[in-house]
Design an enzyme around this catalytic site. Structure first.
Site, short mmCIF file in Angstrom:
data_model
loop_
_atom_site.label_atom_id
_atom_site.label_comp_id
_atom_site.label_asym_id
_atom_site.label_seq_id
_atom_site.Cartn_x
_atom_site.Cartn_y
_atom_site.Cartn_z
N ARG A 112 0.85 -1.19 0.00
CA ARG A 112 0.00 0.00 0.00
C ARG A 112 0.88 1.23 0.00
O ARG A 112 1.69 1.39 0.90
CB ARG A 112 -0.81 0.07 1.31
CG ARG A 112 -1.97 -0.76 1.38
CD ARG A 112 -2.99 -0.32 2.41
NE ARG A 112 -2.54 0.19 3.71
CZ ARG A 112 -3.34 0.62 4.63
NH1 ARG A 112 -4.66 0.64 4.41
NH2 ARG A 112 -2.91 1.06 5.77
N ASP A 211 4.71 -5.69 9.78
CA ASP A 211 5.74 -5.28 10.74
C ASP A 211 5.73 -6.16 11.98
O ASP A 211 6.78 -6.49 12.55
CB ASP A 211 5.54 -3.81 11.15
CG ASP A 211 5.99 -2.85 10.06
OD1 ASP A 211 6.80 -3.26 9.21
OD2 ASP A 211 5.51 -1.70 10.06
C1 PRP Z 1 -1.06 -4.58 4.54
C2 PRP Z 1 -1.86 -5.87 4.65
C3 PRP Z 1 -2.71 -5.83 3.42
C4 PRP Z 1 -2.95 -4.35 3.24
C5 PRP Z 1 -4.35 -4.08 3.69
O1 PRP Z 1 -0.03 -4.74 3.66
O2 PRP Z 1 -1.06 -7.00 4.73
O3 PRP Z 1 -2.08 -6.36 2.27
O4 PRP Z 1 -2.02 -3.66 4.06
O5 PRP Z 1 -4.68 -2.77 3.46
P1 PRP Z 1 -5.81 -2.34 2.44
O6 PRP Z 1 -6.97 -3.22 2.67
O7 PRP Z 1 -6.07 -0.91 2.81
O8 PRP Z 1 -5.27 -2.47 1.04
P2 PRP Z 1 1.09 -3.61 3.43
O9 PRP Z 1 0.73 -2.74 2.28
O10 PRP Z 1 1.36 -2.93 4.74
O11 PRP Z 1 2.33 -4.44 2.94
P3 PRP Z 1 3.17 -5.58 3.67
O12 PRP Z 1 2.32 -6.82 3.72
O13 PRP Z 1 4.33 -5.72 2.77
O14 PRP Z 1 3.55 -5.10 5.06
N1 URA Z 2 -2.51 -2.95 7.00
C1 URA Z 2 -2.13 -3.39 8.22
O1 URA Z 2 -1.15 -4.12 8.34
N2 URA Z 2 -2.86 -2.99 9.29
C2 URA Z 2 -3.93 -2.22 9.17
O2 URA Z 2 -4.57 -1.91 10.20
C3 URA Z 2 -4.31 -1.79 7.90
C4 URA Z 2 -3.58 -2.17 6.83
#
Ligand code: PRP
Ligand code: URA
Length: 217
Positions: A112, A211
């Site tokens: 994101r 994270d």
């Molecule tokens: C997080 C989570 C989802 C997304 C959800 O990923 O694992 O994929 O955010 O958010 P949304 O519904 O608003 O799209 P992130 O983008 O933080 O990436 P990561 O898994 O690499 O930490």
């Molecule tokens: N992605 C996350 O990891 N946590 C949230 O709360 C929303 C998006």
């Protein structure tokens, strides 16, 4: 399992089970260390896997027990493909594979953009015969649902007969958006939280799933 669905969320299944609730509470705690958080994700994934597969089709086959022949049931067809939305999806994937070790696995790399909350695709690889498999997409968080909507749209281009999605936490805004985009794809979640905050985080939530699984913050 509750079809918390109601009229508002026709395709939402909230997996209500004491073990799921207990483990989720431990995960929400800010003081839970990375190793324990990762292990809890894996354990909850197994419980969610049990629910999301409850209606998979079975075939009758002839087998021999040590005592006699019998007809028994086995999963039919080419079975499953799990698709993990990187990177946090991999936390759930591990637990799902503990229960379904022969499932094939695909990966959709998305992150994101923290300002726009728009998902950016950086990787896509799925099994060549995904069009013959039931697909379960896994990602711990359904927040705005932008990531899940984009991932499922991409997987649909490859033509699997069925898709379902599993997450740990969903926000009502995300469930609504996901259902508008993909009304044919049921959502299984361990909890439906209150809302999204101004930064697009689920509240009360559990923070940033990636994270917390990988200890990157
Ligand atoms: C997080 C989570 C989802 C997304 C959800 O990923 O694992 O994929 O955010 O958010 P949304 O519904 O608003 O799209 P992130 O983008 O933080 O990436 P990561 O898994 O690499 O930490
Ligand atoms: N992605 C996350 O990891 N946590 C949230 O709360 C929303 C998006």
């Amino acid at each position: 399992m509750t079809d918390a669905s109601t009229d508002r969320f026709p395709n939402l299944h909230v997996v209500e089970h004491p073990l799921v609730e207990h483990k989720l509470t431990l995960m929400r705690e800010v003081s839970t260390p990375v190793a324990q958080f990762r292990q809890l994700v894996r354990e909850v994934a197994m419980l969610l896997a049990y629910e999301v597969t409850h209606d998979l089709p079975l075939d009758e086959v002839e087998i021999e027990t040590p005592l006699m022949p019998m007809r028994a049931r086995k999963l039919s067809g080419k079975k499953l493909c799990l698709v993990s939305i990187l990177r946090a999806g991999n936390g759930l994937l591990e637990g799902m594979l503990d229960l379904m070790p022969s499932a094939r696995v695909g990966h959709v790399g998305l992150y994101r953009d923290p300002k726009t909350l728009i998902p950016v695709e950086y990787y896509y690889k799925v099994p060549h015969d995904i069009d013959e498999r039931e697909v379960i997409v896994v990602d711990p968080m359904l927040a705005t649902a932008n990531s899940a909507v984009a991932a499922v749209s991409r997987v649909k281009e490859d033509g699997p007969p069925n898709i379902r999605i599993v997450c740990l936490l969903a926000a009502p805004e995300g469930v609504e958006r996901f259902h508008d985009a993909h009304p044919d794809v049921p959502v299984y979640t361990a909890a439906l939280d209150e809302a999204l905050n101004e930064k697009g985080y689920i509240v009360p939530g559990l923070g940033d799933a990636g994270d917390r699984i990988y200890g990157t913050k």
